[in-house]
Design a protein around this motif. Structure first.
Motif, PDB file in Angstrom:
ATOM      1  N   GLU A   1      36.851  40.677  50.866  1.00 39.67           N
ATOM      2  CA  GLU A   1      36.556  39.259  51.011  1.00 39.67           C
ATOM      3  C   GLU A   1      37.788  38.416  50.704  1.00 39.67           C
ATOM      4  N   THR A   2      38.507  38.802  49.648  1.00 37.64           N
ATOM      5  CA  THR A   2      39.725  38.074  49.277  1.00 37.64           C
ATOM      6  C   THR A   2      40.792  38.212  50.368  1.00 37.64           C
ATOM      7  N   ALA A   3      40.961  39.435  50.902  1.00 35.57           N
ATOM      8  CA  ALA A   3      41.965  39.676  51.935  1.00 35.57           C
ATOM      9  C   ALA A   3      41.640  38.913  53.214  1.00 35.57           C
ATOM     10  N   GLU A   4      40.372  38.898  53.597  1.00 41.21           N
ATOM     11  CA  GLU A   4      39.984  38.180  54.818  1.00 41.21           C
ATOM     12  C   GLU A   4      40.190  36.677  54.660  1.00 41.21           C
ATOM     13  N   ALA A   5      39.881  36.152  53.463  1.00 41.25           N
ATOM     14  CA  ALA A   5      40.091  34.725  53.226  1.00 41.25           C
ATOM     15  C   ALA A   5      41.576  34.380  53.311  1.00 41.25           C
ATOM     16  N   ALA A   6      42.420  35.248  52.701  1.00 42.39           N
ATOM     17  CA  ALA A   6      43.867  35.017  52.763  1.00 42.39           C
ATOM     18  C   ALA A   6      44.375  35.126  54.197  1.00 42.39           C
ATOM     19  N   TRP A   7      43.801  36.060  54.950  1.00 40.57           N
ATOM     20  CA  TRP A   7      44.196  36.233  56.355  1.00 40.57           C
ATOM     21  C   TRP A   7      43.855  34.984  57.166  1.00 40.57           C
ATOM     22  N   MET A   8      42.657  34.432  56.963  1.00 41.61           N
ATOM     23  CA  MET A   8      42.262  33.224  57.676  1.00 41.61           C
ATOM     24  C   MET A   8      43.152  32.047  57.293  1.00 41.61           C
ATOM     25  N   ASP A   9      43.511  31.957  55.998  1.00 36.60           N
ATOM     26  CA  ASP A   9      44.422  30.897  55.560  1.00 36.60           C
ATOM     27  C   ASP A   9      45.771  31.030  56.257  1.00 36.60           C
ATOM     28  N   ALA A  10      46.248  32.264  56.393  1.00 42.73           N
ATOM     29  CA  ALA A  10      47.535  32.493  57.054  1.00 42.73           C
ATOM     30  C   ALA A  10      47.473  32.092  58.524  1.00 42.73           C
ATOM     31  N   LEU A  11      46.364  32.418  59.188  1.00 36.31           N
ATOM     32  CA  LEU A  11      46.217  32.044  60.598  1.00 36.31           C
ATOM     33  C   LEU A  11      46.193  30.529  60.761  1.00 36.31           C
ATOM     34  N   GLU A  12      45.488  29.835  59.863  1.00 40.09           N
ATOM     35  CA  GLU A  12      45.459  28.375  59.918  1.00 40.09           C
ATOM     36  C   GLU A  12      46.846  27.793  59.673  1.00 40.09           C
ATOM     37  N   ALA A  13      47.605  28.406  58.752  1.00 42.43           N
ATOM     38  CA  ALA A  13      48.967  27.941  58.476  1.00 42.43           C
ATOM     39  C   ALA A  13      49.863  28.109  59.699  1.00 42.43           C
ATOM     40  N   ILE A  14      49.683  29.217  60.432  1.00 45.63           N
ATOM     41  CA  ILE A  14      50.468  29.448  61.655  1.00 45.63           C
ATOM     42  C   ILE A  14      50.144  28.385  62.695  1.00 45.63           C
ATOM     43  N   GLU A  15      48.852  28.088  62.863  1.00 47.74           N
ATOM     44  CA  GLU A  15      48.445  27.073  63.835  1.00 47.74           C
ATOM     45  C   GLU A  15      48.983  25.705  63.448  1.00 47.74           C
ATOM     46  N   THR A  16      48.963  25.393  62.143  1.00 50.55           N
ATOM     47  CA  THR A  16      49.475  24.100  61.678  1.00 50.55           C
ATOM     48  C   THR A  16      50.977  23.998  61.909  1.00 50.55           C
ATOM     49  N   ALA A  17      51.697  25.086  61.634  1.00 44.79           N
ATOM     50  CA  ALA A  17      53.152  25.075  61.816  1.00 44.79           C
ATOM     51  C   ALA A  17      53.538  24.953  63.279  1.00 44.79           C
ATOM     52  N   ALA A  18      52.705  25.523  64.160  1.00 45.73           N
ATOM     53  CA  ALA A  18      53.008  25.483  65.596  1.00 45.73           C
ATOM     54  C   ALA A  18      52.645  24.146  66.219  1.00 45.73           C
TER      55      ALA A  18
END
Length: 744
Positions: A726-743
């Motif tokens: 659960e922790t890893a998936e939450a961190a993964w989703m945060d990373a994906l959102e960060a990539i979208e925000t940066a792009a």
């Protein structure tokens, strides 16, 4: 005093109504002098543009004026034969006449052919080719004078629909309706050839003008001759040479090129002549099928500007997002054999279509829920006598329910460039290098350029300036004639040209082609590379000849990136790609960890992928210190065209901008790396949980390490792993959102 430009005489006389005798006599005398050559001989060739200035107030060409025209001291005839751009007037003459008062009604002085406003109607159109239904009862009505972009995925039937419009294909059912005598213009499949020049070819496209000019040479009847000259003026015939030259210049033909025989040009340049002739002919309904495919960025921008003010009706097949946003006012979307008309440009279409698809998805979900409810009722109540009739009614309702089609995922949008291993900068440096094909005659010289691993470079400049020559030098296909070129010994280059798509063997398959170029690699590695570009399952074994143009382009990209190149050189990669595929390519390029050098006429792609602009012009290449908007203004003459090509807006520090862009890409690369690691971790945890679940429910098939544990130990371990997952998936989703925000 009344100031008139010469071709306005006939139109003015024809449109004067209820005028007094003295005014009619005045214009009759003027026209007699024109017919006798006393004026005509002095002032031809006619001017580029004309206007009427009554009583010192300007009334532009085509304007309707209901005003009193006072002729005070005669008439001044002005021939604008001089420099039109600077407004220099060369020839003048004054005809003295008595004062006269005229009451013109609806004065219109527009030149050119009579303009219709055809409303084009597609009425239940069905077309079948080779046993396949391309268009299936398609219907739409295009308003008169509308500028419509015809779009759809590759192979959807856009060109088929346009061929029906021009009469090259017969419809199996239905048809296309438009007013009688509508002049329809389109580019023939065969490029013009022969000893005629581009200028002569374009002028000959206006057949009415050519016939009238020929008739004026032999006609002796003064009344018929007057009618001929009146019609010549009505269609703006005497300004035709200037208009033809302007169109050819806009499409890249300088004065010298306009006078060369057609057979001296390549196929691409001949198609430009065909496009120029079509634009010059000024049809009521203008049909264009991918008009920018043979154009460079500069000619594409000129064409966009030209089409914005086209007075007739326009239907254009294009995948250029900028053209579809800036030129058209309607989008006709072709999908599944049906057409849907959307008001506005492409961005408006995307928004409306997204809303429509969201409504479709919601409707499908609601229908599925209703279907499940009805099926459950029928299953529970069919066997009971008291509810059998109700169940039967529900069953009939189920049978009548038309299923709502789901939105299908399109595998042709797959682009995924493999990331290369890291190399220290620079990848390539050029120091006063020269390059060409003939010894002693370089195409480009004094080249100073540095390419680093994180660079995104767009090559700008007209076709023929040397962009492809520079690309071939950087790809090591040409050696420098002079100067120095240094490249990293470990650097791999992927070089794509549009000709590679045409050179693919039609009898080959994607799997066969990739297997040969990846000799020694495992079948799994070959399949993995093909899968990056959407060639999975049966598509990997389909003959290349049966693939669409976009699919062949993806295959060519897959082939040149098989070794994970450090530098990707793309020369016109979008010619065979539709709008959605181009957007997917942009996303893939922005996610690529290597350097990119791109030549393209797609301004939208360059704006989203490049942070360095290099202008190839004047026999060399230099940095363009500005944005794409600055370059567009520079090309269209809206900014100062000085040698340094500086933007008209506030200067910006291009070096700092590139450094910021590089830092942003580094940050995105770190985010993507973190995302991949978190995704892998989540996958590993999920596998471990799955193994524990098998051990708990089927101890005989448990892994040896888990078979020794008690149920309590397994449950405890599973709980711990589930928390970590659960922790890893939450961190993964945060990373994906960060990539979208940066792009963004």
């Amino acid at each position: 005093m009344l100031t008139l430009y010469l071709p306005s005489f006939y139109n003015l006389k024809n449109r004067l109504e209820a005028i007094d005798l003295s005014c009619r006599q005045f214009f009759d005398e003027v026209l007699r002098e024109v017919a006798q050559g006393q004026i005509l001989g002095k002032f031809l060739p006619l001017p580029f543009s004309y206007k009427l200035v009554p009583c010192g107030l300007e009334a532009r060409v085509g304007a309707a004026q209901n005003a009193t025209v006072k002729i005070a001291r005669g008439i001044e005839i002005v021939d604008r034969k001089g420099d039109v751009e600077r407004g220099e007037l060369r020839h003048r003459a004054i005809l003295s006449q008595k004062d006269a008062i005229c009451q013109p009604r609806g004065l219109g002085f527009g030149g050119g052919h009579a303009r219709r406003a055809p409303m084009l109607t597609i009425n239940g159109l069905t077309v079948r080719l080779g046993g396949r239904t391309i268009l299936d009862r398609a219907s739409a009505s295009l308003p008169g004078r509308s500028r419509t972009g015809l779009i759809g995925r590759n192979g959807a039937g856009k060109s088929t629909l346009m061929k029906v419009m021009i009469g090259q294909l017969e419809a199996d059912e239905g048809g296309i309706e438009m007013p009688r005598k509508t002049r329809v213009g389109y580019i023939a499949q065969d490029a013009p050839s022969g000893s005629a020049t581009p200028f002569e070819t374009v002028l000959a496209a206006d057949t009415e003008r050519a016939e009238l000019l020929a008739a004026s040479e032999v006609e002796r009847d003064p009344h018929k001759l007057g009618d001929i000259h009146e019609r010549l003026i009505a269609i703006d015939a005497y300004t035709a040479p200037a208009r033809a030259a302007r169109i050819l210049i806009g499409l890249g033909f300088d004065e010298a090129m306009q006078g060369q025989p057609l057979d001296s040009f390549s196929g691409g340049w001949k198609m430009r002549v065909a496009l120029a002739a079509l634009l010059f002919s000024n049809p009521d309904l203008l049909l264009l099928d991918e008009p920018s495919n043979h154009l460079d960025l500069e000619a594409t921008m000129w064409l966009e500007s030209f089409l914005k003010s086209y007075p007739g009706q326009l239907v254009v097949i294009s995948h250029e997002r900028d053209l579809l946003n800036n030129v058209v006012d309607h989008i006709l979307h072709l999908e599944g054999g049906k057409v849907t008309l959307y008001p506005g440009g492409y961005n408006d279409f995307e928004r409306q279509r997204a809303e429509r698809l969201a409504q479709l998805a919601a409707a499908k979900a609601a229908q599925e829920a209703q279907r499940a409810k009805l099926q459950d009722y029928v299953a529970r109540n069919s066997a009971r006598a008291s509810t059998a009739k109700q169940a039967q009614s529900r069953a009939k309702q189920l049978a009548r329910m038309q299923p709502i089609a789901a939105v299908a995922e399109d595998p042709s949008l797959a682009f995924d460039f493999p990331s290369p291993d890291e190399l220290k900068p620079p990848l390539i440096t050029l120091d006063l290098a020269s390059v060409g094909y003939t010894p002693g005659a370089p195409i480009l010289s004094r080249l100073n350029l540095r390419i680093d691993p994180d660079d995104r470079i767009a090559l700008l400049g007209r076709n023929g300036n040397g962009k492809t020559t520079l690309a071939r030098l950087l790809a090591a296909q040409l050696a420098p004639m002079d100067g120095a070129m240094a490249a990293s010994g470990k650097m791999r280059v992927g070089y794509f040209t549009q000709y590679q798509v045409e050179e693919l063997d039609g009898s080959d398959t994607p799997l066969g082609a990739m297997t040969r170029v990846m000799a020694g690699k495992t079948p799994g590695a070959v399949r993995a590379q093909l899968g990056r570009f959407g060639f999975t399952g049966n598509k990997a074994t389909t003959e290349v000849g049966k693939l669409s143009g976009g699919e062949r382009a993806r295959l060519a990209l897959a082939l040149i990136t098989r070794d994970a190149p450090h530098l990707l050189i793309l020369d016109e990669p979008t010619n065979h790609l539709d709008v959605d595929a181009r957007e997917a390519l942009v996303q893939a390029l922005n996610g690529f960890d290597g350097a990119v050098l791109i030549v393209s006429h797609d301004r939208h792609m360059l704006e989203l992928t490049a942070d360095r602009l290099v202008l190839v012009d004047g026999g060399t290449a230099r940095e363009f210190d500005g944005s794409m908007d600055d370059y567009v203004a520079f090309i269209l003459g809206k900014a100062a065209a000085n040698d340094d090509a500086k933007p008209a807006a506030k200067p910006r520090d291009a070096k700092s901008a590139r450094q910021e862009a590089a830092k942003a890409r580094e940050a995105q690369a770190a985010l993507r790396k973190s995302s991949k690691e978190l995704e892998a971790k989540a996958g590993k945890l999920a596998q471990q949980i799955s193994a524990i679940d098998r051990a708990m429910f089927d101890p005989s098939g448990a892994e040896p390490a888990l078979a020794k544990l008690t149920m309590g130990d397994l449950a405890q371990r599973r709980g711990k792993l589930a928390a970590e997952l659960e922790t890893a998936e939450a961190a993964w989703m945060d990373a994906l959102e960060a990539i979208e925000t940066a792009a963004a």
